[in-house]
Scaffold this motif. Structure first.
Motif, mmCIF file in Angstrom:
data_model
loop_
_atom_site.group_PDB
_atom_site.id
_atom_site.type_symbol
_atom_site.label_atom_id
_atom_site.label_comp_id
_atom_site.label_asym_id
_atom_site.label_seq_id
_atom_site.Cartn_x
_atom_site.Cartn_y
_atom_site.Cartn_z
ATOM 1 N N ILE A 137 0.734 -1.191 -0.130
ATOM 2 C CA ILE A 137 0.105 0.103 0.112
ATOM 3 C C ILE A 137 0.783 1.384 0.040
ATOM 4 C CG2 ILE A 137 -1.220 1.283 1.925
ATOM 5 C CD1 ILE A 137 -3.057 -0.766 -0.179
ATOM 6 N N GLY A 138 2.227 1.227 0.577
ATOM 7 C CA GLY A 138 2.891 2.479 0.635
ATOM 8 C C GLY A 138 3.145 2.351 2.228
ATOM 9 N N ARG A 173 -8.831 -2.541 -0.378
ATOM 10 C CA ARG A 173 -10.125 -2.138 -0.867
ATOM 11 C C ARG A 173 -10.271 -0.665 -1.379
ATOM 12 N NH1 ARG A 173 -13.233 -4.684 4.114
ATOM 13 N NH2 ARG A 173 -14.940 -3.085 3.262
ATOM 14 N N GLN A 174 -9.540 0.183 -0.597
ATOM 15 C CA GLN A 174 -9.517 1.745 -0.909
ATOM 16 C C GLN A 174 -8.901 1.980 -2.192
ATOM 17 O OE1 GLN A 174 -7.053 4.273 1.075
ATOM 18 N NE2 GLN A 174 -8.284 6.023 0.435
ATOM 19 N N PRO A 175 -7.831 1.551 -2.778
ATOM 20 C CA PRO A 175 -7.475 1.916 -4.086
ATOM 21 C C PRO A 175 -8.229 1.081 -5.049
ATOM 22 C CG PRO A 175 -5.721 0.622 -2.771
ATOM 23 C CD PRO A 175 -6.744 0.915 -1.629
ATOM 24 N N VAL A 181 -4.488 5.978 -2.735
ATOM 25 C CA VAL A 181 -4.181 5.261 -1.462
ATOM 26 C C VAL A 181 -4.026 6.429 -0.508
ATOM 27 C CG1 VAL A 181 -1.818 4.667 -2.373
ATOM 28 C CG2 VAL A 181 -3.147 3.437 -0.423
ATOM 29 N N CYS A 182 -4.308 6.425 0.816
ATOM 30 C CA CYS A 182 -3.989 7.514 1.598
ATOM 31 C C CYS A 182 -3.189 6.790 2.606
ATOM 32 C CB CYS A 182 -5.347 8.021 2.006
ATOM 33 S SG CYS A 182 -5.215 9.401 3.220
ATOM 34 N N ILE A 183 -1.964 7.446 3.009
ATOM 35 C CA ILE A 183 -1.193 6.917 4.036
ATOM 36 C C ILE A 183 -1.189 7.794 5.162
ATOM 37 C CG2 ILE A 183 1.310 6.162 4.584
ATOM 38 C CD1 ILE A 183 1.266 5.782 1.171
ATOM 39 N N ALA A 184 -1.604 7.537 6.238
ATOM 40 C CA ALA A 184 -1.866 8.485 7.362
ATOM 41 C C ALA A 184 -0.656 8.368 8.464
ATOM 42 C CB ALA A 184 -3.195 8.058 8.234
ATOM 43 N N PHE A 192 -1.290 8.851 -2.458
ATOM 44 C CA PHE A 192 -0.505 8.634 -3.767
ATOM 45 C C PHE A 192 -1.605 8.053 -5.000
ATOM 46 C CE2 PHE A 192 3.212 7.472 -1.023
ATOM 47 C CZ PHE A 192 4.047 8.634 -1.474
ATOM 48 N N PRO A 193 -1.466 8.280 -6.193
ATOM 49 C CA PRO A 193 -2.321 7.738 -7.118
ATOM 50 C C PRO A 193 -2.258 6.142 -7.040
ATOM 51 C CG PRO A 193 -1.124 9.279 -8.083
ATOM 52 C CD PRO A 193 -0.434 8.975 -6.737
ATOM 53 N N ALA A 194 -3.196 5.425 -7.296
ATOM 54 C CA ALA A 194 -3.265 4.011 -7.149
ATOM 55 C C ALA A 194 -4.445 3.268 -8.183
ATOM 56 C CB ALA A 194 -3.419 3.239 -5.882
#
Ligand SMILES: Nc1ncnc2c1ncn2[C@@H]1O[C@H](COP(=O)(O)OP(=O)(O)O)[C@@H](O)[C@H]1O
Ligand SMILES: [Mg+2]
Ligand SMILES: [Zn+2]
Length: 366
Positions: A137-138, A173-175, A181-184, A192-194
């Protein structure tokens, strides 16, 4: 690559001083981005390397035409990886904007090939199932893009999908839903785009021989059921097409006729994508580009079914015990099959083909 900026190439600071003092001697660098893109669009793999497997190839063509995620189920060595690897060769070629987006991500992640200015072909990423969720996911102390972002505008292939830990699959699921994709982090949150096509591979059972004509499977129904249940329902809900990929026999492997090339298949895919773009150009508020992105409301307005189609679908659902979740996916895939023929209306044969692509709803492990 950046527009509106002039670039003067220099070898040393002395060149800079000379240029600033005299204003001459160095010509601005001209980059022909179209030529660069064309030049970097080269594939090593081609669908003509794959013998037989007509059903699988057709399903991949439909998947790429409509942007549908796909799962291939077959014994080891049947060619799942080989087939998935060739998906980028039949997707529409990169636009310049897409190439830039993907290049940026590969650049910040530090995976750009040395000497390559631009990622010219759609990426194919196939992380191993031992990957961490940060890797997929990153993440990290200084967040780096993960595999879902490296696959942006391309294909993410998860081989042996049930072997991925459940939590790793859940974070997809999110991407799959948003294309980002959101990295908190405590200090910040990064997006980031995904946006990618998901392709999955799996064995039909832990030993790989279930449903195989030439080998015997020794897995008990309970073991097979446990294996299948590792595939999370919400993830399966985002996969429109699942197919069996049986191994091809020796005769087919040796047969003389040359299989169709990727270029030919890609022409049909491009055609079908154009039909979809025209259809969805009327959707002003939501931007979407392919049939796979249709929600329930769009399905109702764009996939009108004749009463013949309705009856066929109802009968198949009842006879084959298809789950309700199969219903909408069959609609969407049938729309893509019709678009491949540039047919305005969905007719029963389109529905019939789409029903074939629901292996997991049909078999006893569903
Ligand atoms: N239909 C096919 N045509 C040509 N070669 C094939 C075919 N199926 C399998 N192979 C050969 O077998 C190898 C193993 O296939 P692979 O894609 O790794 O199978 P899987 O991923 O299903 O385990 C391939 O690299 C290829 O050399
Ligand atoms: Mg494989
Ligand atoms: Zn088995």
């Amino acid at each position: 690559m950046v527009g509106g900026v002039q670039v003067y190439p220099v070898k040393s600071l002395l060149d800079v001083i000379r240029f600033v003092n005299t204003g001459n001697g160095i010509q601005p660098l001209k980059v022909d981005s179209d030529a660069l893109l064309t030049e970097s669009q080269r594939f090593v793999a081609d669908f003509k390397d794959v013998r037989g497997q007509h059903t699988a190839k057709r399903a991949l063509e439909v998947a790429c035409a409509g942007g549908h995620n796909i799962l291939m189920i077959g014994p080891p060595g049947s060619g799942k990886t080989m087939l998935a690897k060739r998906m980028p060769t039949i997707l529409p070629p990169f636009t310049f904007e897409e190439a830039l987006e993907t290049t940026k991500i590969h650049s910040v992640a530090g995976v750009l090939d040395a000497g390559a200015g631009l990622v010219g072909v759609r990426p194919f990423r196939s992380p191993h199932h031992s990957i961490s969720d940060a890797g997929l996911i990153g993440g990290g102390a200084v967040p780096r893009p993960g595999e879902v972002s490296l696959a942006h505008n391309g294909v993410l292939f998860l081989d042996e999908m049930p072997e991925f830990p459940r939590n790793v699959l859940e974070v997809m699921r999110q991407p799959l839903e948003d294309g980002t994709v959101c990295i908190a982090r405590a200090a910040m949150s990064l997006t980031f785009p995904a946006r990618f096509m998901l392709a999955g591979g799996m064995n039909p059972c832990p030993c790989g021989s279930f449903n195989d004509r030439s080998r015997e499977c020794h897995c008990s129904p309970l073991i097979i059921q446990r294996y299948m249940s590792k595939m999370s329902g919400p993830l399966l809900d985002r996969i429109d097409i699942h197919i069996d990929v049986p191994a091809v026999n020796d005769k087919e492997l040796r047969s003389g006729s040359e299989p169709e090339s990727s270029a030919k298949i890609r022409d049909r895919v491009i055609c079908a994508r154009e039909v979809q773009l025209t259809r969805f150009s009327s959707c002003k508020r939501e931007k979407f580009y392919c049939n796979a992105q249709m929600g329930p409301r769009h399905i109702r307005s764009f996939c009108e079914l004749s009463s013949d189609c309705e009856r066929l679908l109802e009968r198949a659902m009842a006879q084959q015990g298809l789950t309700a979740r199969a219903h909408d996916r069959i609609f969407k895939v049938a729309r893509t099959i019709a678009d491949l023929e540039t047919a305005a209306a969905i007719v029963p044969k389109h529905i019939a083909e789409a029903i074939q692509y629901r292996t997991l709803d049909r078999t006893f492990w569903a």
